[in-house]
Design a protein around this motif. Structure first.
Motif, mmCIF file in Angstrom:
data_model
loop_
_atom_site.group_PDB
_atom_site.id
_atom_site.type_symbol
_atom_site.label_atom_id
_atom_site.label_comp_id
_atom_site.label_asym_id
_atom_site.label_seq_id
_atom_site.Cartn_x
_atom_site.Cartn_y
_atom_site.Cartn_z
ATOM 1 N N LEU A 328 43.976 39.184 33.314
ATOM 2 C CA LEU A 328 43.308 38.849 32.085
ATOM 3 C C LEU A 328 43.615 37.027 31.806
ATOM 4 O O LEU A 328 42.537 36.630 31.275
ATOM 5 C CB LEU A 328 44.211 39.698 30.887
ATOM 6 C CG LEU A 328 43.344 39.737 29.602
ATOM 7 C CD1 LEU A 328 41.836 40.079 29.654
ATOM 8 C CD2 LEU A 328 44.219 40.426 28.596
ATOM 9 N N ILE A 329 44.835 36.829 31.884
ATOM 10 C CA ILE A 329 45.038 35.315 31.677
ATOM 11 C C ILE A 329 43.956 34.664 32.614
ATOM 12 O O ILE A 329 43.193 33.499 32.146
ATOM 13 C CB ILE A 329 46.459 34.841 31.899
ATOM 14 C CG1 ILE A 329 47.264 35.677 31.182
ATOM 15 C CG2 ILE A 329 46.510 33.272 31.800
ATOM 16 C CD1 ILE A 329 48.769 35.202 31.064
ATOM 17 N N CYS A 330 44.080 34.779 33.964
ATOM 18 C CA CYS A 330 43.252 34.114 34.831
ATOM 19 C C CYS A 330 41.331 34.249 34.374
ATOM 20 O O CYS A 330 40.841 33.548 34.769
ATOM 21 C CB CYS A 330 43.436 34.646 36.201
ATOM 22 S SG CYS A 330 45.055 34.306 36.763
ATOM 23 N N LEU A 376 28.940 31.464 42.436
ATOM 24 C CA LEU A 376 29.603 32.674 43.160
ATOM 25 C C LEU A 376 30.684 32.246 44.073
ATOM 26 O O LEU A 376 31.676 33.239 44.198
ATOM 27 C CB LEU A 376 28.353 33.425 44.148
ATOM 28 C CG LEU A 376 28.597 34.727 44.663
ATOM 29 C CD1 LEU A 376 28.998 35.796 43.800
ATOM 30 C CD2 LEU A 376 27.675 35.220 45.463
ATOM 31 N N ALA A 377 30.560 31.441 44.776
ATOM 32 C CA ALA A 377 31.788 30.921 45.672
ATOM 33 C C ALA A 377 33.059 30.739 44.991
ATOM 34 O O ALA A 377 34.092 31.063 45.374
ATOM 35 C CB ALA A 377 31.293 29.831 46.810
ATOM 36 N N SER A 383 38.671 34.574 41.964
ATOM 37 C CA SER A 383 39.215 35.917 41.921
ATOM 38 C C SER A 383 40.491 36.305 42.789
ATOM 39 O O SER A 383 41.553 36.965 42.617
ATOM 40 C CB SER A 383 38.178 37.012 42.207
ATOM 41 O OG SER A 383 37.163 36.807 41.187
ATOM 42 N N GLY A 384 40.175 35.864 44.278
ATOM 43 C CA GLY A 384 41.241 36.277 45.176
ATOM 44 C C GLY A 384 42.572 35.827 45.028
ATOM 45 O O GLY A 384 43.686 36.310 45.134
ATOM 46 N N ILE A 388 46.095 37.747 44.063
ATOM 47 C CA ILE A 388 47.151 37.644 44.885
ATOM 48 C C ILE A 388 48.224 37.026 44.024
ATOM 49 O O ILE A 388 49.693 37.342 44.248
ATOM 50 C CB ILE A 388 46.817 36.642 46.226
ATOM 51 C CG1 ILE A 388 45.784 37.155 47.070
ATOM 52 C CG2 ILE A 388 48.175 36.328 46.817
ATOM 53 C CD1 ILE A 388 45.499 36.259 47.861
ATOM 54 N N PHE A 389 48.391 36.079 43.326
ATOM 55 C CA PHE A 389 49.540 35.376 42.525
ATOM 56 C C PHE A 389 49.883 36.452 41.603
ATOM 57 O O PHE A 389 51.034 36.669 41.576
ATOM 58 C CB PHE A 389 48.861 34.134 41.599
ATOM 59 C CG PHE A 389 48.998 32.938 42.594
ATOM 60 C CD1 PHE A 389 50.060 31.928 42.165
ATOM 61 C CD2 PHE A 389 48.258 32.795 43.674
ATOM 62 C CE1 PHE A 389 50.009 30.815 42.794
ATOM 63 C CE2 PHE A 389 48.461 31.544 44.624
ATOM 64 C CZ PHE A 389 49.290 30.632 44.245
#
Length: 400
Positions: A328-330, A376-377, A383-384, A388-389
């Motif tokens: 949510l933060i990201c 998009l890129a 998002s990845g 992961i983090f």
């Protein structure tokens, strides 16, 4: 709504939850938003310079170029120009002859590639928009004229067209004498009729003259070095290329503008991806702030974790609460960054707010072109990184 998402929203947005952890979470949102916006802006700027470079190439390179597979020149009569011109995708064609020459003006000398063009050249490669002084006509009746780049003009000391007679030297092909070196060159004095402004390499390399003059100067009567073709706006250059190649046979090579400068465009693509990954590295470093915010949140909510466990929540559910908090933060930071980056890019693209600090460049403001593919890129890459983090942080902080 998923219960874990509800808890995550409660921790971030609840009015009764105001602590240092919430402040750090807010700073993490800003820390994520800035590099996301920077990535979009940087990629848009690079797109703008790429479009500018392509437009400069299109101002001097034809859509299709026909050259002999063997040798440098060929007889113009070897090509059935009438049949090629009748192809549906061909708008215009022009024969050219390019040779290296030596130019001299008031004691200043420079080597250049002299491109001899016929009267149809202006329909294949229109140079009018790039012309800064004079005319693009290479001859007026029997009066021959040169059209050179601005850099070449300054290198030869040409300041005005009123005093711009250029001595042009070309090597004689018939004979060569080491005792009389000046007899090895054909010399013609030709006035400059126009000056164009493009990229630096083109300006100091190519000088335009009439095809007749270059053929006489270099001793190539009736011979040319290339046939240039302009493709119709509604036609596919690759399809037209194959049709022209089928007409000409195996003795000639037909290449598009991008095939002629394949290495140049390949390098531009590599540079863009290099910028993307460098910006992504900055984004990864900035995402460590999310790691810190999540770690402090887990420590701050130990009692809540114990309460959830007492109510029957399993460990995957507890982890999902804090994982969703990190996402949510990201997401909030990424959304702000996307909006900011798109607004900045489109503002510069359509209004040219930031101008280039020079009057000699082809554009007054920084060229920018926003593309949805870049957005998009950036979204996929970010998002990845965010998932992961968040997942690694929560798994390392919340163990059984």
């Amino acid at each position: 709504m998923n219960l874990s998402h509800l808890f995550a929203r409660r921790y971030l947005f609840s009015a009764g939850s105001r602590s240092v952890v919430n402040l750090i979470s807010g700073l993490s949102v800003v820390a994520v938003a800035v590099p996301v916006a920077a990535m979009i802006v940087l990629l848009s700027i690079f797109n703008g310079f790429e479009v500018l470079a392509r437009s400069m190439c299109s101002a001097f390179d034809a859509d299709l170029t026909v050259t002999p597979r063997e040798g440098v020149v060929f007889a113009a009569a070897d090509i059935d120009a009438t049949t090629i011109k009748q192809l549906s995708g061909v708008d215009a064609l022009s024969f050219v002859l390019e040779q290296s020459v030596l130019l001299e003006h008031n004691g200043q000398q420079a080597t250049a590639t002299l491109r001899g063009v016929d009267d149809s050249y202006k329909y294949v490669v229109p140079l009018g928009d790039a012309l800064s002084v004079g005319s693009s006509r290479v001859h007026v009746g029997d009066l021959e004229r040169l059209v050179m780049g601005q850099t070449m003009a300054w290198q030869l000391g040409v300041r005005t067209l009123a005093d711009a007679d250029i001595a042009t030297y070309a090597v004689r092909r018939e004979s060569f004498s080491s005792l009389l070196p000046f007899d090895n060159y054909t010399r013609r004095v030709v006035p400059v009729g126009g000056v164009y402004t493009l990229d630096l390499a083109t300006e100091r390399t190519y000088v335009l003259a009439s095809l007749r003059l270059v053929q006489e100067l270099c001793g190539y009567s009736g011979r040319v070095s290339a046939l240039l073709l302009r493709v119709a706006s509604d036609a596919d250059p690759e399809i037209v290329r194959r049709e022209v190649a089928a007409v000409l046979g195996d003795g000639f090579r037909v290449r598009t503008r991008y095939e002629l400068k394949a290495s140049f465009y390949r390098i531009m693509t590599y540079e863009k991806w290099g910028i993307f990954f460098i910006s992504l590295l900055v984004l990864v470093v900035a995402s460590f702030s999310v790691v810190g915010a999540l770690s402090m949140l887990v420590v701050d909510k130990r009692r809540d974790i114990a309460t959830l466990r007492a109510l029957g929540a399993d460990w995957p559910f507890v982890r999902s609460v804090f994982r969703n908090e990190g996402l949510l933060i990201c997401a909030l930071g990424g959304g702000i960054g996307v909006v900011l980056g798109v607004i900045l890019s489109l503002s510069q693209q359509y209004f040219g707010i930031i101008e280039l600090p020079t009057e000699t460049f082809l554009t007054k403001s920084y060229p920018v072109e926003f593309r949805l593919s870049d957005l998009l890129a950036v979204a996929v890459a970010f998002s990845g990184v965010a998932f992961i983090f968040s997942d690694i942080t929560v798994r390392s902080m919340i163990k059984r």
